[in-house]
Design an enzyme around this catalytic site. Sequence first.
Site, mmCIF file in Angstrom:
data_model
loop_
_atom_site.group_PDB
_atom_site.id
_atom_site.type_symbol
_atom_site.label_atom_id
_atom_site.label_comp_id
_atom_site.label_asym_id
_atom_site.label_seq_id
_atom_site.Cartn_x
_atom_site.Cartn_y
_atom_site.Cartn_z
ATOM 1 N N HIS A 52 -3.082 6.418 4.596
ATOM 2 C CA HIS A 52 -1.641 6.496 4.860
ATOM 3 C C HIS A 52 -1.127 7.864 4.372
ATOM 4 O O HIS A 52 -1.522 8.332 3.297
ATOM 5 C CB HIS A 52 -0.877 5.435 4.062
ATOM 6 C CG HIS A 52 -1.027 4.030 4.572
ATOM 7 N ND1 HIS A 52 -1.737 3.692 5.712
ATOM 8 C CD2 HIS A 52 -0.510 2.868 4.092
ATOM 9 C CE1 HIS A 52 -1.657 2.374 5.893
ATOM 10 N NE2 HIS A 52 -0.928 1.857 4.928
ATOM 11 N N CYS B 19 0.809 -1.234 0.000
ATOM 12 C CA CYS B 19 0.000 0.000 0.000
ATOM 13 C C CYS B 19 0.841 1.283 0.000
ATOM 14 O O CYS B 19 0.580 2.210 -0.766
ATOM 15 C CB CYS B 19 -0.963 -0.008 1.183
ATOM 16 S SG CYS B 19 -0.243 -0.610 2.713
HETATM 17 N N1 LIG Z 1 -5.118 -3.431 4.716
HETATM 18 C C1 LIG Z 1 -4.334 -2.895 3.789
HETATM 19 O O1 LIG Z 1 -4.138 -1.660 3.689
HETATM 20 C C2 LIG Z 1 -3.639 -3.762 2.808
HETATM 21 C C3 LIG Z 1 -3.049 -3.131 1.741
HETATM 22 C C4 LIG Z 1 -2.393 -3.912 0.804
HETATM 23 C C5 LIG Z 1 -2.346 -5.259 0.955
HETATM 24 N N2 LIG Z 1 -2.927 -5.864 2.018
HETATM 25 C C6 LIG Z 1 -2.847 -7.316 2.109
HETATM 26 O O2 LIG Z 1 -4.122 -7.883 1.872
HETATM 27 C C7 LIG Z 1 -4.292 -9.027 2.683
HETATM 28 C C8 LIG Z 1 -5.529 -8.900 3.549
HETATM 29 O O3 LIG Z 1 -5.450 -7.728 4.318
HETATM 30 P P1 LIG Z 1 -6.685 -7.228 5.177
HETATM 31 O O4 LIG Z 1 -6.234 -5.913 5.716
HETATM 32 O O5 LIG Z 1 -7.955 -7.293 4.401
HETATM 33 O O6 LIG Z 1 -6.716 -8.307 6.366
HETATM 34 P P2 LIG Z 1 -7.933 -8.670 7.347
HETATM 35 O O7 LIG Z 1 -8.859 -7.536 7.518
HETATM 36 O O8 LIG Z 1 -7.263 -9.241 8.549
HETATM 37 O O9 LIG Z 1 -8.714 -9.849 6.567
HETATM 38 C C9 LIG Z 1 -8.125 -11.090 6.312
HETATM 39 C C10 LIG Z 1 -9.047 -11.915 5.431
HETATM 40 O O10 LIG Z 1 -8.400 -13.146 5.148
HETATM 41 C C11 LIG Z 1 -9.259 -14.224 5.549
HETATM 42 N N3 LIG Z 1 -8.484 -15.359 6.012
HETATM 43 C C12 LIG Z 1 -7.599 -15.382 7.031
HETATM 44 N N4 LIG Z 1 -7.106 -16.644 7.181
HETATM 45 C C13 LIG Z 1 -7.698 -17.406 6.229
HETATM 46 C C14 LIG Z 1 -7.615 -18.766 5.867
HETATM 47 N N5 LIG Z 1 -6.825 -19.622 6.506
HETATM 48 N N6 LIG Z 1 -8.377 -19.219 4.824
HETATM 49 C C15 LIG Z 1 -9.189 -18.364 4.176
HETATM 50 N N7 LIG Z 1 -9.320 -17.057 4.473
HETATM 51 C C16 LIG Z 1 -8.575 -16.592 5.492
HETATM 52 C C17 LIG Z 1 -10.095 -13.624 6.657
HETATM 53 O O11 LIG Z 1 -11.247 -14.408 6.845
HETATM 54 P P3 LIG Z 1 -12.023 -14.503 8.278
HETATM 55 O O12 LIG Z 1 -12.948 -13.333 8.308
HETATM 56 O O13 LIG Z 1 -12.726 -15.796 8.161
HETATM 57 O O14 LIG Z 1 -10.972 -14.436 9.344
HETATM 58 C C18 LIG Z 1 -10.378 -12.245 6.081
HETATM 59 O O15 LIG Z 1 -11.369 -12.344 5.099
HETATM 60 C C19 LIG Z 1 -2.983 -9.177 3.437
HETATM 61 O O16 LIG Z 1 -2.129 -10.008 2.681
HETATM 62 C C20 LIG Z 1 -2.429 -7.794 3.466
HETATM 63 O O17 LIG Z 1 -1.039 -7.764 3.616
HETATM 64 C C21 LIG Z 1 -3.603 -5.131 2.934
#
Ligand SMILES: NC(=O)c1ccc[n+]([C@@H]2O[C@H](COP(=O)([O-])OP(=O)(O)OC[C@H]3O[C@@H](n4cnc5c(N)ncnc54)[C@H](OP(=O)(O)O)[C@@H]3O)[C@@H](O)[C@H]2O)c1
EC number: 1.2.1.11
Length: 322
Positions: free
Chosen positions: A235, A127
Site C-alpha cells: 500500500h 493495514c
Molecule cells: N489482506 C490484508 O492486507 C489485510 C490487512 C489487515 C487485515 N486484514 C483482515 O484479515 C482478515 C483476512 O484477510 P485475508 O486478506 O487473509 O483474506 P483471505 O485471503 O480472503 O483469507 C480468508 C481466510 O479466512 C478463512 N475463512 C473464510 N471463511 C471462513 C469460515 N467461515 N470459517 C473459517 N475460516 C474461514 C479462509 O479459509 P478458506 O481458505 O477455507 O476459504 C481463509 O483462510 C480479514 O478480516 C481482513 O480484513 C487483511
Amino acid sequence: MKIGIVGATGEVGRTMIKVLEDFKIPVNELKLFASKRSSGKTLTFNNASIVVEELTEDSMIQKFDFLLFSAGSTVSKIFAPIAAKAGNIVIDNSSAFRMEKEIPLVVPEINGHLLKNYRGIIANPNCSTIQMVLSLYKIHEKFKINEIFVSTYQAVSGAGYKAISELQRQLEGDKSKTVFPKQISHNVIPLIGEIEEDGFSTEEHKMINETRKILDDYSINVYPTTVRVPVFYGHSEAIVVKTKLPFNDISFIENQIKNSKNVILTNEIITPIDVAGSDYVYVSRLRKIDEFTFSFWNVADNIRVGAATNAIRILMLMVGLL
Ligand SMILES: NC(=O)c1ccc[n+]([C@@H]2O[C@H](COP(=O)([O-])OP(=O)(O)OC[C@H]3O[C@@H](n4cnc5c(N)ncnc54)[C@H](OP(=O)(O)O)[C@@H]3O)[C@@H](O)[C@H]2O)c1
C-alpha cells in the site's frame, strides 16, 4: 508455545506462518484452521507439513498460548469470544472489535503498554492505518498533529486471495468481476468498502477512528480518500499533515521520523515493489509546505506491516521477545 491461526489459508494467515518462521518464534505446536473448504489441505511450517482443520467451537476451547485470527469479521465475532472465554489470548486482524472501548487496538511500537497484564481479545488495526500511524506517532509526540489529509493507493491483496485472482484474471483478458465494483486491471477505483451517510467510506472511517484511538487523541482530524490500484502487494499513501505546534525547519520532522521504530526515511523513490516482504514502513518525498504543514509518500507491505508482522509483534511483546 502453542499457537493457533484461524484463516491460515488466506493471504494474512499464510504470511503469519512465514513471519513466525522469519522471527524464529519458539513454537512447539502450531494448529491451522480455515473453513470446511480447506479442511485436509496442508501448509508448511519450519519444513513440517501441517494439516488444516475445519474451524469449530470445540477447537477454540482448547488451551492455546495465542490464537491469531484472520478470517474476517463474521468469523471473529462468533469464534473469538468463545476462545477468549476459554482463557485464550486472541489477536484479531478483523475490524470486529477494533472500536470497542475495552478492547486494546495495538501497534506495539506506539501503544504496546496497553498489553501489560492484559488477557482476552486484542485488535490489530487496519493495514492503511498501521503504516500511517507508524510514520506519524513521534511527530505527534513533539508537534501535536492537528489534521491529516491522506490519499491511499491500496494493493488488491488487501482484499484477500480472491481479489488477487481477480486482478490476475483480468490482466489475462477475462474482465469478469466478483470482488471489486469496477474493473481493477489498468484502472483505479476510488472506493474501498461502502459509502456511509457522511460520504466517507467504511475503509475511510477505519482510518479516521483507528488513528484517533491508537494515538489516543480524539482531537485529530483525518480526511482520507481510499483508492484501490492494480498493484498486487504494497500500500502507498500520499499524506499531508498539519501540526498544532510549529516545527520551523523540516529537519525537526526528519528527526522524529528517524526516531520512529521500524520506519525508514529515505531520499530514494520508493514503490510498492521495492518493499515487498519488508517489515519496515518507508517514508520518502518529505517536503515542508509551511511551518505547520508537511507532506510525504509512505509505503509498506500491507500483508506484513499492515497485518501479519504487527500481530506477531504483539505476541512477541507479550512474551518478552520484543
Ligand atoms: N489482506 C490484508 O492486507 C489485510 C490487512 C489487515 C487485515 N486484514 C483482515 O484479515 C482478515 C483476512 O484477510 P485475508 O486478506 O487473509 O483474506 P483471505 O485471503 O480472503 O483469507 C480468508 C481466510 O479466512 C478463512 N475463512 C473464510 N471463511 C471462513 C469460515 N467461515 N470459517 C473459517 N475460516 C474461514 C479462509 O479459509 P478458506 O481458505 O477455507 O476459504 C481463509 O483462510 C480479514 O478480516 C481482513 O480484513 C487483511
